[in-house]
Scaffold this motif. Structure first.
Motif, PDB file in Angstrom:
ATOM      1  N   PRO A  35       0.833  -1.202   0.000  1.00  0.00           N
ATOM      2  CA  PRO A  35       0.000   0.000   0.000  1.00  0.00           C
ATOM      3  C   PRO A  35       0.870   1.254   0.000  1.00  0.00           C
ATOM      4  CG  PRO A  35       0.003  -1.026   2.165  1.00  0.00           C
ATOM      5  CD  PRO A  35       0.743  -1.949   1.249  1.00  0.00           C
ATOM      6  N   ALA A  36       0.405   2.272  -0.692  1.00  0.00           N
ATOM      7  CA  ALA A  36       1.169   3.529  -0.811  1.00  0.00           C
ATOM      8  C   ALA A  36       1.019   4.392   0.430  1.00  0.00           C
ATOM      9  CB  ALA A  36       0.707   4.308  -2.032  1.00  0.00           C
ATOM     10  N   ARG A  37       2.134   4.949   0.843  1.00  0.00           N
ATOM     11  CA  ARG A  37       2.183   6.119   1.716  1.00  0.00           C
ATOM     12  C   ARG A  37       2.861   7.174   0.850  1.00  0.00           C
ATOM     13  NH1 ARG A  37       2.390   5.572   7.377  1.00  0.00           N
ATOM     14  NH2 ARG A  37       1.946   7.820   7.294  1.00  0.00           N
ATOM     15  N   THR A  38       2.605   8.429   1.084  1.00  0.00           N
ATOM     16  CA  THR A  38       3.144   9.455   0.185  1.00  0.00           C
ATOM     17  C   THR A  38       3.740  10.635   0.937  1.00  0.00           C
ATOM     18  OG1 THR A  38       1.044  10.644   0.005  1.00  0.00           O
ATOM     19  CG2 THR A  38       1.444   8.874  -1.608  1.00  0.00           C
ATOM     20  N   VAL A  39       4.727  11.243   0.294  1.00  0.00           N
ATOM     21  CA  VAL A  39       5.317  12.504   0.743  1.00  0.00           C
ATOM     22  C   VAL A  39       5.504  13.373  -0.489  1.00  0.00           C
ATOM     23  CG1 VAL A  39       7.376  13.628   1.694  1.00  0.00           C
ATOM     24  CG2 VAL A  39       6.537  11.513   2.727  1.00  0.00           C
ATOM     25  N   ARG A  40       5.068  14.619  -0.400  1.00  0.00           N
ATOM     26  CA  ARG A  40       5.367  15.601  -1.447  1.00  0.00           C
ATOM     27  C   ARG A  40       6.352  16.588  -0.831  1.00  0.00           C
ATOM     28  NH1 ARG A  40       0.493  18.236  -2.606  1.00  0.00           N
ATOM     29  NH2 ARG A  40      -0.052  16.571  -4.035  1.00  0.00           N
ATOM     30  N   CYS A  41       7.524  16.701  -1.438  1.00  0.00           N
ATOM     31  CA  CYS A  41       8.559  17.605  -0.936  1.00  0.00           C
ATOM     32  C   CYS A  41       9.432  18.023  -2.119  1.00  0.00           C
ATOM     33  CB  CYS A  41       9.400  16.927   0.133  1.00  0.00           C
ATOM     34  SG  CYS A  41      10.194  15.396  -0.414  1.00  0.00           S
ATOM     35  N   PHE A  42      10.185  19.076  -1.942  1.00  0.00           N
ATOM     36  CA  PHE A  42      11.068  19.515  -3.019  1.00  0.00           C
ATOM     37  C   PHE A  42      12.449  19.774  -2.433  1.00  0.00           C
ATOM     38  CE2 PHE A  42      12.985  22.649  -5.897  1.00  0.00           C
ATOM     39  CZ  PHE A  42      12.884  21.943  -7.084  1.00  0.00           C
ATOM     40  N   GLU A  43      13.389  18.895  -2.775  1.00  0.00           N
ATOM     41  CA  GLU A  43      14.781  19.012  -2.354  1.00  0.00           C
ATOM     42  C   GLU A  43      14.944  19.064  -0.835  1.00  0.00           C
ATOM     43  OE1 GLU A  43      16.623  22.173  -4.611  1.00  0.00           O
ATOM     44  OE2 GLU A  43      16.156  21.197  -6.510  1.00  0.00           O
ATOM     45  N   ASP A  44      13.988  18.499  -0.098  1.00  0.00           N
ATOM     46  CA  ASP A  44      13.989  18.500   1.367  1.00  0.00           C
ATOM     47  C   ASP A  44      13.481  17.132   1.817  1.00  0.00           C
ATOM     48  OD1 ASP A  44      13.199  18.734   4.105  1.00  0.00           O
ATOM     49  OD2 ASP A  44      12.851  20.873   3.866  1.00  0.00           O
ATOM     50  N   ASN A  45      14.342  16.351   2.477  1.00  0.00           N
ATOM     51  CA  ASN A  45      13.944  14.985   2.805  1.00  0.00           C
ATOM     52  C   ASN A  45      13.534  14.774   4.255  1.00  0.00           C
ATOM     53  OD1 ASN A  45      16.342  14.923   4.242  1.00  0.00           O
ATOM     54  ND2 ASN A  45      17.169  13.134   3.195  1.00  0.00           N
ATOM     55  N   ALA A  46      13.375  15.823   5.037  1.00  0.00           N
ATOM     56  CA  ALA A  46      13.091  15.660   6.471  1.00  0.00           C
ATOM     57  C   ALA A  46      11.814  14.862   6.723  1.00  0.00           C
ATOM     58  CB  ALA A  46      13.022  17.018   7.154  1.00  0.00           C
ATOM     59  N   LEU A  47      10.750  15.130   5.978  1.00  0.00           N
ATOM     60  CA  LEU A  47       9.494  14.400   6.183  1.00  0.00           C
ATOM     61  C   LEU A  47       9.627  12.933   5.768  1.00  0.00           C
ATOM     62  CD1 LEU A  47       6.881  17.059   4.991  1.00  0.00           C
ATOM     63  CD2 LEU A  47       7.428  16.382   7.341  1.00  0.00           C
ATOM     64  N   ALA A  48      10.312  12.683   4.658  1.00  0.00           N
ATOM     65  CA  ALA A  48      10.511  11.306   4.202  1.00  0.00           C
ATOM     66  C   ALA A  48      11.357  10.534   5.202  1.00  0.00           C
ATOM     67  CB  ALA A  48      11.160  11.290   2.825  1.00  0.00           C
ATOM     68  N   LYS A  49      12.402  11.150   5.716  1.00  0.00           N
ATOM     69  CA  LYS A  49      13.261  10.506   6.714  1.00  0.00           C
ATOM     70  C   LYS A  49      12.450  10.153   7.956  1.00  0.00           C
ATOM     71  CE  LYS A  49      17.340  11.240   9.565  1.00  0.00           C
ATOM     72  NZ  LYS A  49      18.411  12.173   9.933  1.00  0.00           N
ATOM     73  N   ALA A  50      11.644  11.092   8.433  1.00  0.00           N
ATOM     74  CA  ALA A  50      10.834  10.842   9.623  1.00  0.00           C
ATOM     75  C   ALA A  50       9.846   9.690   9.384  1.00  0.00           C
ATOM     76  CB  ALA A  50      10.087  12.111  10.028  1.00  0.00           C
ATOM     77  N   LEU A  51       9.197   9.676   8.238  1.00  0.00           N
ATOM     78  CA  LEU A  51       8.206   8.636   7.946  1.00  0.00           C
ATOM     79  C   LEU A  51       8.871   7.265   7.823  1.00  0.00           C
ATOM     80  CD1 LEU A  51       5.225   8.154   7.557  1.00  0.00           C
ATOM     81  CD2 LEU A  51       5.495   8.683   5.140  1.00  0.00           C
ATOM     82  N   LEU A  52      10.026   7.194   7.154  1.00  0.00           N
ATOM     83  CA  LEU A  52      10.729   5.922   7.002  1.00  0.00           C
ATOM     84  C   LEU A  52      11.317   5.436   8.327  1.00  0.00           C
ATOM     85  CD1 LEU A  52      12.350   6.476   3.511  1.00  0.00           C
ATOM     86  CD2 LEU A  52      10.524   4.858   4.086  1.00  0.00           C
ATOM     87  N   GLY A  53      11.338   6.293   9.326  1.00  0.00           N
ATOM     88  CA  GLY A  53      11.771   5.922  10.660  1.00  0.00           C
ATOM     89  C   GLY A  53      10.651   5.339  11.503  1.00  0.00           C
ATOM     90  N   THR A  54       9.467   5.194  10.916  1.00  0.00           N
ATOM     91  CA  THR A  54       8.326   4.599  11.613  1.00  0.00           C
ATOM     92  C   THR A  54       7.998   3.252  10.975  1.00  0.00           C
ATOM     93  OG1 THR A  54       6.643   5.624  10.186  1.00  0.00           O
ATOM     94  CG2 THR A  54       7.376   6.909  12.103  1.00  0.00           C
ATOM     95  N   ALA A  55       7.151   2.478  11.640  1.00  0.00           N
ATOM     96  CA  ALA A  55       6.780   1.150  11.133  1.00  0.00           C
ATOM     97  C   ALA A  55       6.146   1.254   9.750  1.00  0.00           C
ATOM     98  CB  ALA A  55       5.817   0.472  12.099  1.00  0.00           C
ATOM     99  N   GLY A  56       6.739   0.561   8.792  1.00  0.00           N
ATOM    100  CA  GLY A  56       6.225   0.591   7.425  1.00  0.00           C
ATOM    101  C   GLY A  56       5.176  -0.460   7.151  1.00  0.00           C
ATOM    102  N   ASN A  57       5.229  -1.568   7.864  1.00  0.00           N
ATOM    103  CA  ASN A  57       4.251  -2.649   7.697  1.00  0.00           C
ATOM    104  C   ASN A  57       4.078  -3.068   6.241  1.00  0.00           C
ATOM    105  OD1 ASN A  57       3.642  -2.674  10.521  1.00  0.00           O
ATOM    106  ND2 ASN A  57       2.432  -0.824  10.197  1.00  0.00           N
ATOM    107  N   GLY A  58       5.187  -3.106   5.496  1.00  0.00           N
ATOM    108  CA  GLY A  58       5.133  -3.554   4.105  1.00  0.00           C
ATOM    109  C   GLY A  58       4.662  -2.525   3.104  1.00  0.00           C
ATOM    110  N   ALA A  59       4.533  -1.283   3.532  1.00  0.00           N
ATOM    111  CA  ALA A  59       4.082  -0.222   2.622  1.00  0.00           C
ATOM    112  C   ALA A  59       5.210   0.231   1.701  1.00  0.00           C
ATOM    113  CB  ALA A  59       3.551   0.969   3.420  1.00  0.00           C
ATOM    114  N   VAL A  60       4.825   0.944   0.653  1.00  0.00           N
ATOM    115  CA  VAL A  60       5.761   1.556  -0.289  1.00  0.00           C
ATOM    116  C   VAL A  60       5.626   3.064  -0.136  1.00  0.00           C
ATOM    117  CG1 VAL A  60       6.359   1.879  -2.729  1.00  0.00           C
ATOM    118  CG2 VAL A  60       5.551  -0.367  -1.921  1.00  0.00           C
ATOM    119  N   LEU A  61       6.735   3.738   0.157  1.00  0.00           N
ATOM    120  CA  LEU A  61       6.706   5.198   0.247  1.00  0.00           C
ATOM    121  C   LEU A  61       6.963   5.783  -1.130  1.00  0.00           C
ATOM    122  CD1 LEU A  61       6.398   7.770   1.887  1.00  0.00           C
ATOM    123  CD2 LEU A  61       8.869   7.691   2.322  1.00  0.00           C
TER     124      LEU A  61
END
Length: 163
Positions: A35-61
């Motif tokens: 299942p998709a989780r999503t982040v919209r960002c531009f040249e800034d990975n702070a939100l993606a880093k934070a999300l990938l630091g949480t339980a993914g449970n087999g999701a695709v970011l």
């Protein structure tokens, strides 16, 4: 689940949206889904880093970096965090760095390319919003199928909100 995107498309056709953007594959997992989780960002990975630091449970970011190749949105440490937290894969409409190490991780990764330049860290962007890869809109909860041939999207039952 074993699949190829070509066979899935042959079986289900227009039920699935095919992403036409051309991505490079990284990581040791070349076929992945979830299942998709999503982040919209531009040249800034702070939100993606934070999300990938949480339980993914087999999701695709799915990270919509606006197609920018100026700064990498993921490197080896964030990739390892995704592995440690049970993410199936990461699709980046942008660049990664540390590609040699990322290629050794048991993770599915698709990105437009590479750049050693670090991203900004201001935390600007949005999480779990519809994002666009080429002509395909991906909403949180949509099912992602990815392999060497490309990326297919199965729309979830949740209605989309503007992308």
């Amino acid at each position: 689940m074993t699949f190829t995107t070509a066979d899935l498309y042959d079986e289900r056709g227009s039920e699935l949206a095919s992403v036409s953007l051309q991505f490079r594959s990284f990581g040791t997992i070349r076929t992945f889904s979830g299942p998709a989780r999503t982040v919209r960002c531009f040249e800034d990975n702070a939100l993606a880093k934070a999300l990938l630091g949480t339980a993914g449970n087999g999701a695709v970011l799915v990270i919509d970096g606006g197609g920018s190749l100026e700064r990498a949105l993921m490197g080896d440490m964030i990739g390892q965090s995704a592995v440690d937290n049970g993410w199936s894969g990461v699709i980046i409409n942008g660049a990664i760095r540390d590609s040699v190490v990322v290629d050794t991780l048991p993770l599915g990764v698709k990105a437009l390319g590479t750049n050693p330049a670090k991203s900004k860290k201001a935390g600007l962007g949005e999480v779990d919003v519809p994002v666009r890869l080429g002509t395909v809109v991906i909403a949180p909860g949509d099912i992602i199928y990815a392999d060497a041939d490309g990326i297919l999207i199965e729309k979830s039952a949740v209605p989309e909100q503007g992308a």
